[in-house]
Design a protein around this motif. Sequence first.
Motif, PDB file in Angstrom:
ATOM      1  N   ASN A  44       0.891  -1.179   0.000  1.00  0.00           N
ATOM      2  CA  ASN A  44       0.000   0.000   0.000  1.00  0.00           C
ATOM      3  C   ASN A  44       0.923   1.220   0.000  1.00  0.00           C
ATOM      4  O   ASN A  44       1.493   1.576   1.016  1.00  0.00           O
ATOM      5  CB  ASN A  44      -0.881  -0.058   1.249  1.00  0.00           C
ATOM      6  N   GLY A  85      -3.781   3.125   8.291  1.00  0.00           N
ATOM      7  CA  GLY A  85      -2.928   2.259   9.116  1.00  0.00           C
ATOM      8  C   GLY A  85      -1.552   2.039   8.519  1.00  0.00           C
ATOM      9  O   GLY A  85      -0.527   2.156   9.211  1.00  0.00           O
ATOM     10  N   GLU A 132     -10.550   0.092  -1.671  1.00  0.00           N
ATOM     11  CA  GLU A 132     -10.446   1.279  -0.813  1.00  0.00           C
ATOM     12  C   GLU A 132     -11.232   2.465  -1.362  1.00  0.00           C
ATOM     13  O   GLU A 132     -11.164   2.762  -2.564  1.00  0.00           O
ATOM     14  CB  GLU A 132      -8.984   1.710  -0.668  1.00  0.00           C
ATOM     15  N   GLY A 144      -4.408  -1.019   6.347  1.00  0.00           N
ATOM     16  CA  GLY A 144      -4.185  -1.266   7.774  1.00  0.00           C
ATOM     17  C   GLY A 144      -5.437  -1.062   8.598  1.00  0.00           C
ATOM     18  O   GLY A 144      -5.793  -1.904   9.443  1.00  0.00           O
ATOM     19  N   THR A 145      -6.128   0.055   8.360  1.00  0.00           N
ATOM     20  CA  THR A 145      -7.374   0.278   9.102  1.00  0.00           C
ATOM     21  C   THR A 145      -8.402  -0.787   8.728  1.00  0.00           C
ATOM     22  O   THR A 145      -9.183  -1.236   9.569  1.00  0.00           O
ATOM     23  CB  THR A 145      -7.942   1.687   8.822  1.00  0.00           C
TER      24      THR A 145
HETATM   25  N1  LIG Z   1      -4.791   2.403   3.006  1.00  0.00           N
HETATM   26  C1  LIG Z   1      -5.207   2.951   4.222  1.00  0.00           C
HETATM   27  C2  LIG Z   1      -6.494   3.704   4.279  1.00  0.00           C
HETATM   28  C3  LIG Z   1      -6.462   4.944   3.386  1.00  0.00           C
HETATM   29  C4  LIG Z   1      -7.707   5.784   3.471  1.00  0.00           C
HETATM   30  C5  LIG Z   1      -8.932   5.084   2.955  1.00  0.00           C
HETATM   31  N2  LIG Z   1      -8.867   4.799   1.558  1.00  0.00           N
HETATM   32  C6  LIG Z   1     -10.157   5.975   3.262  1.00  0.00           C
HETATM   33  O1  LIG Z   1     -10.555   6.791   2.410  1.00  0.00           O
HETATM   34  O2  LIG Z   1     -10.710   5.849   4.347  1.00  0.00           O
HETATM   35  C7  LIG Z   1      -4.886   2.099   5.427  1.00  0.00           C
HETATM   36  O3  LIG Z   1      -3.842   1.419   5.387  1.00  0.00           O
HETATM   37  O4  LIG Z   1      -5.593   2.150   6.440  1.00  0.00           O
END
Ligand SMILES: N[C@@H](CCC[C@H](N)C(=O)O)C(=O)O
Length: 288
Positions: free
Chosen positions: A14, A77, A219, A229-230
Amino acid sequence: MNTLKFTKMHGLGNNYIYVNMFKETIAEADMPQLAVDVSNPYTGIGSDGMILICPSDVAPVKMRIFNNDGSEAKNCGNGLRCVAKYAYEHALVSETQFQIETLGGLVTAKVTTDHNDKVSLVTVNMGNPILQPQKVPVNGFNNLDQVINESVTFNGTSLNMTAVSMGNPHAVFFVDNITEAPLHSLGPIIEKDPMFPDWVNAEFVEVVSKSEMHFRVWERGSGITQACGTGACAAAVAAILNEMAERNTDITVHLAGGDLIINWKDNGEVWMTGPAEIICTGEYHNNK
Ligand SMILES: N[C@@H](CCC[C@H](N)C(=O)O)C(=O)O
């Protein structure tokens, strides 16, 4: 023509363009379009978005994350682990444990270093998941305290959804076989369904055991990425809420780009551990 120094980093594939805002300047109004431009694989650098490492009044550093469509999210994350590595290796912090400000609040990161004092692994306390439907946010469930395994239909396909916010919104769907998950077909439809007033990150999860699961993500604002990650935190929380996994236990989440360890502690905090890597550094020439 403006030039901008950047570092491209990734967490399990990512990947984002990181800009050190202690040294560089970008006008607030230019940030969304710059994220779109640098992310373009043909005319830019190519990435899932742009992350700004900024000064903060309340922590050593602040993270701001823009998806590759220019939208700004409150949390990331994989981005937090990369920001932690960057901050430690560029002496923006001196301790191995420190706070990072996000638009969603303060989080604590802890870096593990190798014999060259380079960061090999980062653990982040991602805070408590938010489950109230109005706060995720997800419409249509105001009669419920939490949206767990609720039947929903997208484009004629019925799925069971568990909704979790980790500062940003996630819709988690459990499937029998991850390779058959309708990521390409339903991901973009779920992302922008009117049920989600802020749009949503859509995750498909195949549970292998109470401590192991496969995960794929569409995403919000970026489409399919190698890891989220989130999203992995939300998937582990959703599995526990559906009694397919357990609290206070390390859960291995297999993402397309590699593994994260997620643990939803008894005190309510979700902890995430995984790698962060530097790909390259360079100078971006903004021709606009
Ligand atoms: N890739 C991320 C989250 C990035 C933001 C997501 N696309 C959103 O708009 O909420 C991660 O690793 O958490």
